[in-house]
Design an enzyme around this catalytic site. Structure first.
Site, PDB file in Angstrom:
ATOM      1  N   ARG A 152       0.930  -1.275  -0.016  1.00  0.00           N
ATOM      2  CA  ARG A 152      -0.032   0.096  -0.036  1.00  0.00           C
ATOM      3  C   ARG A 152       0.812   1.109   0.162  1.00  0.00           C
ATOM      4  O   ARG A 152       0.538   2.304   0.484  1.00  0.00           O
ATOM      5  CB  ARG A 152      -0.931  -0.050   1.292  1.00  0.00           C
ATOM      6  CG  ARG A 152      -1.947  -1.243   1.377  1.00  0.00           C
ATOM      7  CD  ARG A 152      -2.746  -1.460   0.143  1.00  0.00           C
ATOM      8  NE  ARG A 152      -3.629  -2.470   0.144  1.00  0.00           N
ATOM      9  CZ  ARG A 152      -3.524  -3.582  -0.359  1.00  0.00           C
ATOM     10  NH1 ARG A 152      -2.358  -3.810  -1.107  1.00  0.00           N
ATOM     11  NH2 ARG A 152      -4.198  -4.641  -0.221  1.00  0.00           N
TER      12      ARG A 152
ATOM     13  N   SER B  27     -11.964  -1.103   2.386  1.00  0.00           N
ATOM     14  CA  SER B  27     -11.168  -1.233   3.423  1.00  0.00           C
ATOM     15  C   SER B  27     -10.500  -0.135   4.171  1.00  0.00           C
ATOM     16  O   SER B  27      -9.534   0.598   3.542  1.00  0.00           O
ATOM     17  CB  SER B  27     -10.077  -2.436   3.207  1.00  0.00           C
ATOM     18  OG  SER B  27      -9.599  -2.616   4.341  1.00  0.00           O
TER      19      SER B  27
ATOM     20  N   GLU C 212      -5.550   3.427   5.173  1.00  0.00           N
ATOM     21  CA  GLU C 212      -5.086   3.291   3.666  1.00  0.00           C
ATOM     22  C   GLU C 212      -5.883   4.451   3.068  1.00  0.00           C
ATOM     23  O   GLU C 212      -5.619   4.751   1.824  1.00  0.00           O
ATOM     24  CB  GLU C 212      -5.083   1.812   3.184  1.00  0.00           C
ATOM     25  CG  GLU C 212      -6.444   1.220   3.169  1.00  0.00           C
ATOM     26  CD  GLU C 212      -6.150   0.031   2.612  1.00  0.00           C
ATOM     27  OE1 GLU C 212      -7.081  -0.218   1.396  1.00  0.00           O
ATOM     28  OE2 GLU C 212      -5.689  -1.091   2.782  1.00  0.00           O
TER      29      GLU C 212
END
Length: 304
Positions: free
Chosen positions: A176, A226, A296
């Protein structure tokens, strides 16, 4: 700042419908949250993008680049200056085992095109609800695969309008994280190196991953996907669930009852509701398990 003169400059280079003043950004992000962009443009070509950058720079406008908005939260006060939406740069093409995808193309569509040509490697992306540019920006991944597994090189534009090609090895790709997060580059295109395979086998894998996503994720509500990165040695969703946070609400935002790793806009949430709930989840998990949850999701804009 009065934007009408800038608008009049821009219409020399692009269609009027692609230039909007005081544009509600909730219409351009998956969370359906956030304030307005002072000036929002959606170029349909590299030349139009260059013109928008040049005009914005001449007027000293702050610049924000937005993909499909699947992993973004826009604050309630919106975004000042020039916001460029990449959603109309969507070309996809195949050359042998290489797939070229412009930044605004849906990564799901790229995976489907690969299937059509019997090319394997992008199956993991068949359920990622974002653009190619956004997926590359954060090295998105799912179900054991990530963009860095198949990326060959990227084409980018500097904020001066110059076009560059950057090989995968120079992009510092990790979980990420990529070079793009610390640079001013605007992603134009990704080139993926795939492998020839049986389309029946590729589709079977994509069907399994699609069923897993639809059965486990709260797709019935707006969300940013998410919210948290996977902490080393843990799963974010499990930590949140075991912290008794599942179903907790602030305003119209709720920790999903279906998947604790998601926060959903269940009832006309504000961005403040959503961000406050993220902070509460992080604080609760930290106090319960002494584990730090890093987000994220990308947060843009100003408070109201």
């Amino acid at each position: 700042m009065k934007y009408e003169p800038i608008y009049n400059e821009l219409i020399k280079y692009m269609k009027t419908e692609n230039i909007r003043l005081s544009e509600p950004l909730r219409d351009h992000v998956y969370t359906k949250l956030g304030g307005k962009a002072d000036l929002f443009v959606t170029p349909e070509s590299i030349e139009e993008l260059q013109a928008a950058l040049e005009i914005g720079k001449a007027h000293d406008l702050p610049l924000t680049v937005l993909g499909s908005g699947s992993n973004v939260i826009i604050k309630d006060g919106g975004i000042r200056g020039l916001t460029i939406g990449m959603g109309k740069l969507t070309n996809l093409s195949i050359e042998g085992e290489r797939l070229h995808a412009q930044a605004g193309a849906a990564i799901i569509e790229a995976s489907r095109l690969a299937l059509d040509f019997g090319l394997s490697g992008l199956e993991f992306a068949c359920g990622i609800p974002g653009s190619v540019g956004g997926a590359l920006f954060m090295n998105a991944g799912a179900y054991g695969g990530q963009i860095s597994d198949v990326l060959e090189r990227a084409t980018v534009m500097t904020q001066s309008g110059d076009v560059l090609m950057i090989d995968k090895g120079d992009l510092e790709l990790s979980y990420r994280k990529t070079t793009f997060m610390d640079s001013d580059y605007i992603i134009l295109e990704a080139e993926f190196k795939l492998d020839t395979a049986d389309p029946v086998v590729i589709k079977a894998k994509m069907d399994v991953l699609t069923e897993a996503r639809e059965s486990k994720q709260p797709l019935e509500y707006p969300s940013c996907g998410s919210v948290f990165k996977r902490p080393p040695g843990h799963f974010a969703g499990k930590l949140i669930q075991d912290s008794k946070m599942q179903g907790v609400r602030i305003g119209g935002a709720e920790v999903s009852k279906k998947h604790a790793g998601f926060i959903v806009n269940i009832d006309n949430s504000t961005s403040k509701d959503y961000l406050d709930l993220i902070d509460l989840v992080r604080t609760t998990v930290k106090s319960t398990f002494d584990v730090d949850l890093d987000t994220e999701v990308i947060v843009l804009g100003e408070d109201e």
